[in-house]
Design a protein around this motif. Structure first.
Motif, mmCIF file in Angstrom:
data_model
loop_
_atom_site.group_PDB
_atom_site.id
_atom_site.type_symbol
_atom_site.label_atom_id
_atom_site.label_comp_id
_atom_site.label_asym_id
_atom_site.label_seq_id
_atom_site.Cartn_x
_atom_site.Cartn_y
_atom_site.Cartn_z
ATOM 1 N N ARG A 64 0.839 -1.209 0.000
ATOM 2 C CA ARG A 64 0.000 0.000 0.000
ATOM 3 C C ARG A 64 0.871 1.255 0.000
ATOM 4 N NH1 ARG A 64 -4.970 -2.365 1.417
ATOM 5 N NH2 ARG A 64 -4.619 -4.598 1.147
ATOM 6 N N HIS A 65 0.437 2.257 -0.774
ATOM 7 C CA HIS A 65 1.172 3.514 -0.881
ATOM 8 C C HIS A 65 0.631 4.502 0.156
ATOM 9 C CE1 HIS A 65 3.478 2.408 -4.433
ATOM 10 N NE2 HIS A 65 2.372 1.851 -4.907
ATOM 11 N N VAL A 66 1.110 4.373 1.373
ATOM 12 C CA VAL A 66 0.682 5.245 2.469
ATOM 13 C C VAL A 66 1.725 6.338 2.662
ATOM 14 C CG1 VAL A 66 -0.696 3.471 3.589
ATOM 15 C CG2 VAL A 66 1.722 3.655 4.156
ATOM 16 N N HIS A 67 1.246 7.571 2.910
ATOM 17 C CA HIS A 67 2.149 8.718 2.901
ATOM 18 C C HIS A 67 2.302 9.390 4.259
ATOM 19 C CE1 HIS A 67 1.525 9.340 -1.717
ATOM 20 N NE2 HIS A 67 2.218 8.259 -1.417
ATOM 21 N N LYS A 68 1.286 9.440 5.093
ATOM 22 C CA LYS A 68 1.416 10.085 6.404
ATOM 23 C C LYS A 68 0.274 9.648 7.302
ATOM 24 C CE LYS A 68 3.374 12.812 9.393
ATOM 25 N NZ LYS A 68 4.725 12.526 9.932
ATOM 26 N N LEU A 69 0.625 9.303 8.548
ATOM 27 C CA LEU A 69 -0.333 8.827 9.545
ATOM 28 C C LEU A 69 -0.364 9.814 10.699
ATOM 29 C CD1 LEU A 69 -2.111 6.311 10.372
ATOM 30 C CD2 LEU A 69 -0.055 5.444 11.516
ATOM 31 N N ALA A 70 -1.561 10.155 11.192
ATOM 32 C CA ALA A 70 -1.697 11.104 12.301
ATOM 33 C C ALA A 70 -2.897 10.716 13.152
ATOM 34 C CB ALA A 70 -1.852 12.535 11.784
ATOM 35 N N LEU A 71 -2.863 11.131 14.412
ATOM 36 C CA LEU A 71 -3.898 10.796 15.388
ATOM 37 C C LEU A 71 -4.572 12.068 15.878
ATOM 38 C CD1 LEU A 71 -5.051 8.422 17.252
ATOM 39 C CD2 LEU A 71 -3.418 9.273 18.959
ATOM 40 N N ASP A 72 -5.895 12.056 15.933
ATOM 41 C CA ASP A 72 -6.641 13.119 16.600
ATOM 42 C C ASP A 72 -6.400 12.991 18.107
ATOM 43 O OD1 ASP A 72 -8.603 14.756 17.808
ATOM 44 O OD2 ASP A 72 -10.008 14.441 16.174
ATOM 45 N N PRO A 73 -5.883 14.028 18.784
ATOM 46 C CA PRO A 73 -5.555 13.899 20.207
ATOM 47 C C PRO A 73 -6.750 13.931 21.135
ATOM 48 C CG PRO A 73 -5.107 16.139 19.475
ATOM 49 C CD PRO A 73 -5.512 15.356 18.242
ATOM 50 N N ARG A 74 -7.955 13.995 20.598
ATOM 51 C CA ARG A 74 -9.156 14.032 21.423
ATOM 52 C C ARG A 74 -9.894 12.701 21.333
ATOM 53 N NH1 ARG A 74 -12.845 17.867 18.631
ATOM 54 N NH2 ARG A 74 -12.262 16.373 17.011
ATOM 55 N N PRO A 75 -10.538 12.295 22.439
ATOM 56 C CA PRO A 75 -11.381 11.084 22.362
ATOM 57 C C PRO A 75 -12.423 11.243 21.270
ATOM 58 C CG PRO A 75 -11.125 11.815 24.635
ATOM 59 C CD PRO A 75 -10.559 12.907 23.774
ATOM 60 N N TYR A 100 -5.996 9.295 11.111
ATOM 61 C CA TYR A 100 -6.136 9.810 9.754
ATOM 62 C C TYR A 100 -4.904 9.398 8.952
ATOM 63 C CZ TYR A 100 -10.000 12.635 11.435
ATOM 64 O OH TYR A 100 -11.189 13.048 11.970
ATOM 65 N N LEU A 101 -5.128 9.153 7.664
ATOM 66 C CA LEU A 101 -4.060 8.687 6.786
ATOM 67 C C LEU A 101 -4.146 9.415 5.456
ATOM 68 C CD1 LEU A 101 -1.780 6.530 6.325
ATOM 69 C CD2 LEU A 101 -3.558 5.098 5.298
ATOM 70 N N GLN A 102 -3.059 10.069 5.071
ATOM 71 C CA GLN A 102 -2.919 10.579 3.707
ATOM 72 C C GLN A 102 -2.223 9.498 2.888
ATOM 73 O OE1 GLN A 102 -3.276 14.107 1.879
ATOM 74 N NE2 GLN A 102 -3.309 12.334 0.504
ATOM 75 N N HIS A 103 -2.842 9.105 1.792
ATOM 76 C CA HIS A 103 -2.235 8.085 0.947
ATOM 77 C C HIS A 103 -2.349 8.520 -0.503
ATOM 78 C CE1 HIS A 103 -6.340 6.496 0.180
ATOM 79 N NE2 HIS A 103 -6.538 6.721 1.475
ATOM 80 N N ARG A 104 -1.954 7.652 -1.383
ATOM 81 C CA ARG A 104 -1.884 8.042 -2.795
ATOM 82 C C ARG A 104 -3.244 8.393 -3.359
ATOM 83 N NH1 ARG A 104 1.936 5.226 -7.228
ATOM 84 N NH2 ARG A 104 3.412 6.328 -5.890
ATOM 85 N N GLY A 105 -4.323 7.826 -2.818
ATOM 86 C CA GLY A 105 -5.625 8.037 -3.408
ATOM 87 C C GLY A 105 -6.505 9.058 -2.721
ATOM 88 N N ASN A 106 -6.245 9.375 -1.431
ATOM 89 C CA ASN A 106 -7.175 10.242 -0.719
ATOM 90 C C ASN A 106 -6.660 10.439 0.697
ATOM 91 O OD1 ASN A 106 -9.476 11.712 -0.023
ATOM 92 N ND2 ASN A 106 -10.849 10.309 -1.088
ATOM 93 N N VAL A 107 -7.514 11.061 1.522
ATOM 94 C CA VAL A 107 -7.349 11.056 2.974
ATOM 95 C C VAL A 107 -8.403 10.103 3.530
ATOM 96 C CG1 VAL A 107 -7.480 12.410 5.100
ATOM 97 C CG2 VAL A 107 -6.482 13.424 3.043
#
Length: 375
Positions: A213-224, A229-236
């Protein structure tokens, strides 16, 4: 807890292809002073401050001039005035098929001094440190995963570029590997599983459909409830179950392709779309970030104060950052060395004075009362 003290100055820790810089603000984040380059003979892919220690760690890769050498971690205990090259930098076992060509990114440190640190490298792998970066140990549970031979083609071509640790349970860890995908661990890194369900599939001829898989950036919402969230080649895409399943966000962007993605303390997303894999520049040369306050259901273009003339540039994977002030500050750097700051969540922008080379990383930090040394 967020640092909302208006008297504390934000410093931007900037990595470039020719050293690093510490760029410090006044309390209102309107004017900036720059010191550097630090480590000017090195490419700096990440520069991180360890909370409560005064220590900076730099992920330094091959020097700009020969002779080339393996990537190393440098440390400074005086906000970059002096540096030590750490002999315990990440290394694969000698004689094996992989080497540390680049130290790509440090995981966000816990606010507790002495907490475990993580570093992602290329050839793709994860290392951990329990002594503030002095020495690093390979996370063998991930390195020995059955899918490991099928990460990218050839197997050692990718990088581990994103590391996310659950703020409520540091045993829960997620990483993203270029050309492989997202992996998750619920036991502190002892065991791992691919978490790619719902992402665009691997190419039809890929020998292991669980990865590729072409995954570009992974991030977490710091709130419950802490969505990923993932930015990848096709979308967010977004995951509400720790990456076990993914769904594309509902809102549309001017370009589905991109690399950077960051989430601020209020759960607002910021991305920098690109025209596509073959044209890794801003769509139409229009320099802007895009912001979503509703989990990607809708997006707002943020470019007031940015240059109106076309900028055929890119924003690299780790070159967007946010601070913990109120209102939130947002910052980004470009591949042509321009650095921009917004003290109001992206509503208004100013360019920070200075000429930089290609900006590879950016972190907004408060340097534990020692920012005066950096100006």
């Amino acid at each position: 807890m967020p640092d909302l003290d208006p008297a504390r100055r934000v410093s931007l820790l900037v990595g470039t292809t020719a050293g690093a810089f510490v760029v410090s603000s006044d309390p209102e984040r309107r004017t900036w002073r720059t010191r550097g380059p630090l480590l000017p003979e090195w490419q700096v892919y990440d520069l991180m401050a360890l909370p409560g220690t005064g220590r900076l760690l730099a992920a330094t890769n091959r020097p700009a001039d020969p002779p080339a050498t393996e990537a190393v971690v440098h440390a400074s205990d005086d906000v970059g005035v002096t540096w030590r090259r750490l002999p315990g930098s990440p290394r694969y076992p000698s004689g094996g098929p992989r080497g540390v060509r680049e130290i790509w990114r440090f995981g966000e440190p816990d606010s507790t001094p002495g907490s475990r640190l993580y570093a992602g490298v290329a050839d793709a792998g994860l290392f951990t440190s329990a002594d503030e970066g002095e020495s690093w140990t390979l996370v063998t549970g991930l390195d020995s995963h059955p899918t490991r031979p099928f990460w990218d083609t050839p197997a050692t071509a990718g990088c581990l570029h994103s590391i996310v640790v659950d703020p409520t349970d540091r045993r829960r860890i997620w990483v993203a590997v270029a050309g492989a995908g997202v992996f998750g661990s619920d036991d502190g890194g002892l065991s791992w599983e691919p978490r790619n369900a719902g992402l665009p599939p691997a190419p039809p001829d890929h020998p292991c459909p669980a990865v590729g898989r072409h995954v570009h950036k992974l991030a977490l919402d710091p709130r419950p409830p802490y969505p990923l969230y993932l930015q990848h080649r096709g979308n967010v895409s977004v995951s509400a179950d720790g990456g076990r399943s993914w769904q594309p966000v509902a809102g549309s962007l001017p370009g589905a392709f991109g690399f950077p993605l960051v989430v601020d303390r209020r759960g607002t997303l910021y991305v920098a779309p690109l025209a596509g894999p073959g044209r890794r520049t801003m769509p139409g040369g229009r320099l802007a970030l895009y912001r979503s306050a509703d989990g990607g259901a809708s997006w707002t273009e943020c470019r007031k104060g940015l240059p109106e003339t076309p900028r055929h540039v890119s924003v690299l994977r780790d070159s967007i950052s946010v601070d913990d002030r109120d209102p939130v500050g947002v910052y980004f750097g470009t591949t042509t060395g321009e650095l921009f700051a917004s003290p109001d969540g992206g509503d208004n922008w100013r360019q920070i004075p200075g000429d930089f080379t290609r900006i590879t990383s950016l972190r907004a930090s408060v340097l534990d009362g020692r920012a005066d040394l950096a100006t």
